[in-house]
Design an enzyme around this catalytic site. Structure first.
Site, PDB file in Angstrom:
ATOM      1  N   THR A 125     -18.846  52.486  65.227  1.00 27.27           N
ATOM      2  CA  THR A 125     -19.460  51.331  65.884  1.00 27.27           C
ATOM      3  C   THR A 125     -20.019  50.339  64.866  1.00 27.27           C
ATOM      4  O   THR A 125     -20.417  50.730  63.771  1.00 27.27           O
ATOM      5  CB  THR A 125     -20.603  51.810  66.812  1.00 27.27           C
ATOM      6  N   ASP A 126     -20.086  49.069  65.273  1.00 21.58           N
ATOM      7  CA  ASP A 126     -20.702  48.058  64.398  1.00 21.58           C
ATOM      8  C   ASP A 126     -22.201  48.300  64.240  1.00 21.58           C
ATOM      9  O   ASP A 126     -22.833  47.732  63.348  1.00 21.58           O
ATOM     10  CB  ASP A 126     -20.433  46.635  64.926  1.00 21.58           C
ATOM     11  N   GLU A 127     -22.766  49.174  65.103  1.00 21.92           N
ATOM     12  CA  GLU A 127     -24.208  49.403  65.031  1.00 21.92           C
ATOM     13  C   GLU A 127     -24.620  50.092  63.733  1.00 21.92           C
ATOM     14  O   GLU A 127     -25.797  50.107  63.378  1.00 21.92           O
ATOM     15  CB  GLU A 127     -24.689  50.187  66.261  1.00 21.92           C
ATOM     16  N   TYR A 153     -29.150  56.795  67.625  1.00 22.58           N
ATOM     17  CA  TYR A 153     -27.705  56.729  67.923  1.00 22.58           C
ATOM     18  C   TYR A 153     -26.939  56.196  66.722  1.00 22.58           C
ATOM     19  O   TYR A 153     -26.005  56.827  66.219  1.00 22.58           O
ATOM     20  CB  TYR A 153     -27.448  55.843  69.156  1.00 22.58           C
ATOM     21  N   LYS A 157     -24.152  57.991  64.157  1.00 22.10           N
ATOM     22  CA  LYS A 157     -22.789  57.490  63.948  1.00 22.10           C
ATOM     23  C   LYS A 157     -22.554  57.185  62.468  1.00 22.10           C
ATOM     24  O   LYS A 157     -21.475  57.442  61.924  1.00 22.10           O
ATOM     25  CB  LYS A 157     -22.534  56.238  64.794  1.00 22.10           C
TER      26      LYS A 157
END
Ligand code: NAD
Ligand code: TYD
Length: 339
Positions: A125-127, A153, A157
């Protein structure tokens, strides 16, 4: 070609299963999913009888079950979607995020090494890049933006991503990673912004907007993400990270207003609530690398995709009603309990 798709009963994983069975009718797709609260087996009902599809209920953290499946199927490719994916839940209970997102990834990669998998693809994810300021619209995440996470979260990741790159460097496992922006579209679990707002608006319930509602996400139609992963697993360079996003930046409040307008509902339903802890301000992907190297471009514009998505939720109440009522969690037992 045998492909194990983990997390295929969830939002993006199920869309990917449908995409792959359609785009590659000669491939065998094996879905491994634990069916947590976010997994819904009824989503996969249309492909259950497809001879090129197999569903296996298992936990990616369960070494024995994973090993057994790899021994049976001898997969050429593994695509790992399985994850705990909701930021708000990670703030309440980080532990299961570390277990599934990090330890589960290592179990899958160990099996991939043992059985000589030709490609292990990690759906990230870009997060993992943290957030960007609202007043710097010129700034975007590239693949070399440092990892700088905000939530349990995104940290889990990021931990998984680092482990994937370590398995490449240490053991030579042939890996790729994609880091995508926020997805939307059919089968999106109704705890996430877009489906939550559609369903609550349909019921004339208040729409909880966090903080000032000005946080920005870069929205990508789920099918475009699936096509990007299909390209990466076939043509992506081993050991590389690919950012996936379509320059579709929207403030949360504008999305909520758009949904209300489409549904003919009043903006009075909007209720500003206490902000999410550590709430990331803005995500924005620079997709130059995947465009230049693999020729990928998003095909669905946000204005079209959001209308399509709202229509899908209007037409598919039979999918989301059992989720809202909680009944869907009995589905596996009912359909497959004695099989
Ligand atoms: P989701 O929550 O809708 O689905 C996750 C699926 O994984 C569910 O079917 C669940 O049952 C399964 N699962 C969870 N724990 C498991 C375990 N221990 N073993 C086996 N299966 C397990 O998630 P999603 O939105 O479809 O996201 C899929 C992947 O894409 C995740 O890795 C997520 O981090 C990533 N991602 C999501 C987005 C997004 O906007 N939704 C954006 C970028 C990346
Ligand atoms: P979400 O769909 O949870 O995705 P992510 O946090 O991974 O980006 O949330 C999208 C944005 O919407 C995020 O800025 C938080 C916000 N949000 C609300 O304002 N209200 C809500 O009820 C939810 C679920 C999210």
């Amino acid at each position: 070609m045998n492909i194990i798709v983990t997390g295929g009963a969830g939002f993006i994983g199920s869309n990917f299963v449908f995409h792959m069975l359609k785009a590659h009718p000669d491939y065998r797709i094996i879905c491994l999913d634990k069916l947590t609260y976010a997994g819904n087996l009824s989503t996969l009902e249309p492909v259950m009888d497809n001879p090129n599809f197999r569903f296996v209920k298992a936990d990616i953290c369960d070494k024995e079950a994973v090993d057994k499946l790899f021994a049976e199927e001898k997969p050429d490719i593994v695509v790992n979607f399985a994850a705990e994916s909701h930021v708000d839940r990670s703030i309440e209970n980080p532990q299961v995020f570390l277990e599934t997102n990090i330890l589960g990834t290592s179990v899958l990669m160990d099996a991939s090494r043992k059985y000589g998998v030709k490609r292990y693809h990690q759906v990230s994810t870009d997060e993992v890049y943290g957030d960007l300021p609202l007043d710097r619209p010129d700034m975007f995440f590239t693949e070399s933006t440092p990892i700088h996470t905000s939530s349990p979260y995104s940290s889990s990741k990021a931990g998984a991503d680092l482990l994937v790159l370590a398995y490449y460097r240490t053991y030579g496992l042939p890996v790729t990673i994609s880091r995508c922006s926020n997805n939307y579209g059919p089968y999106h679990f109704p705890e996430k912004l877009i489906p939550l707002m559609i369903i609550r608006a349909l019921h004339d319930e208040s729409l909880p907007v966090y903080g000032d509602g000005l946080n920005v996400r870069d929205w990508l139609y789920v099918e475009d993400h699936c096509k990007a992963i299909d390209l990466i697993i076939h043509e992506g360079k081993i050991g590389e990270v690919y950012n996936v996003g379509g320059h579709n930046e929207m403030a949360n409040i504008d999305i909520v207003k758009l949904i209300l307008k489409e549904l003919g509902k009043s903006e009075d339903l909007i209720t500003y609530v206490t902000d999410r802890k550590g709430h990331d301000r803005r995500y924005a992907i620079d997709p130059t690398k995947i465009h230049n190297e693999l020729g990928w471009l998003p095909e669905t514009k946000f204005a079209d995709g959001i209308v399509k998505t709202i229509k899908w939720y209007l037409d598919n109440e039979a999918w989301w009603q059992p989720i809202v009522s909680g009944e869907y969690q009995n589905y596996y037992e009912k359909m497959y309990g004695d099989k």
